[in-house]
Design an enzyme around this catalytic site. Sequence first.
Site, PDB file in Angstrom:
ATOM      1  CG  ASP A   1     -32.394  10.821  11.741  1.00 41.02           C
ATOM      2  OD1 ASP A   1     -31.572   9.900  11.677  1.00 41.02           O
ATOM      3  OD2 ASP A   1     -32.284  11.878  11.088  1.00 41.02           O
TER       4      ASP A   1
ATOM      5  CD  GLU B   1     -33.169   6.839  13.394  1.00 41.89           C
ATOM      6  OE1 GLU B   1     -32.057   7.337  13.170  1.00 41.89           O
ATOM      7  OE2 GLU B   1     -34.021   6.627  12.493  1.00 41.89           O
TER       8      GLU B   1
END
Lengths: 239, 239
Positions: free
Chosen positions: B65, B131
């Site tokens: 992320d 992610e």
Amino acid sequence: MNNFLLPLRILFSADKEFILSLRNLLGFIPNNISLYNLAFSHKSSAEEHVTGIKLSNERLEYLGDAILGAVVADFLFKKFPFKEEGFLTEMRSRIVNREHLNKVAMKIGVDHFMANSSSVKTRSVYGNAFEALIGAIYIDKGYHITQRFIIRRIIQHHVDMDELESLDVNFKSKLINWAQRERKAVTFELIEEIDNGGKRLLKVCVKVDGEEQGQGEDFSKKRAEQIAAEKACIRQGII
Amino acid sequence: MNNFLLPLRILFSADKEFILSLRNLLGFIPNNISLYNLAFSHKSSAEEHVTGIKLSNERLEYLGDAILGAVVADFLFKKFPFKEEGFLTEMRSRIVNREHLNKVAMKIGVDHFMANSSSVKTRSVYGNAFEALIGAIYIDKGYHITQRFIIRRIIQHHVDMDELESLDVNFKSKLINWAQRERKAVTFELIEEIDNGGKRLLKVCVKVDGEEQGQGEDFSKKRAEQIAAEKACIRQGII
């Protein structure tokens, strides 16, 4: 490195003093000086560019914020190989939160670099300029030099990881305990919900006897309340 | 690259099919296969490690992320050199928001990589695994290969920048909704009409509680108001 070893372009540069100060801070000689000048330019003193946009450090701050987030995420990921995601996220937010960045910025002397700027000076101006500085280093020198600067010059020198780790996080319960002792009423109120691309950013405030003591925002209500409670604790002298 | 050119360690690996699929997705041969296996492991199917923590992709997701955020921030910073910070932040959140990442994850086939996993499958499981995949690439290959993967294989192929940019974000209604919550008054005023070779260029301003927050000009009144409202939204920190 002494002056004798400085490249000629710097020795005879009008910005020599600025460059030397930067070298002391960064540990390397910057290439594109104008980037660093821009990093220390707050929007309140920005000049308008021919394109109509004001040349301030806001774009660099946006970039630096993201790069700092990535470097700190990586650093914690490797430093705590057996800690879960929640712990890493919490530690990261303790390092990159506004208040902590303002402190770090003052420690490394960002205020001195902005001393000649005519801008309005609040503490967060320095934290923002610090992020813009990270953005400038990234554009000037790339990811790895920026990473090395953040880890070796910032985290290892100016961030007390043990203290951050052992911080008693639960500011909300600290505040509530204090209020019970003092016979005061504590209330948390949701004051805004901002739709941030699918995620809801929540803004809450905390009041003591009806008077606002602090605000916090986060995607998690619990975390937003903690941020607000921390501010109230500071304001009331509880911590 | 055909099978003939595969390193022997892969040709005789039990994970050969997985590695070949990964190579097609990533554009390179991964080194540490277990990282990628982990990236596709949702916590609902995670096994407990000897250290007591469950080996799921959550740590990699936390890392990915942050790395994705940095790469996208850098990409937009360079793609839009004359856009202000508010625009860049908004575009970034349109790219990295949960819903959009879920879509991208499906497009690149993250669901196929998780087909054998016994985990509960909601759409966000795939976005999270995407992610985590970014985190795995970063640990396996470093920042630059991850950056190249994100830009060349994700943004250039699966992100419609023009569509994201032209997404009709109704800044006027955003501003008005915000003002209602904050109990503030919003007014739009026509401040100038410029005759521009037969067409009338309209200049409007928007005020919040009587104080000007932004101007916009366009041949269409509606469009001019949107431009002014966008500026007001940025100034008030609404977007």
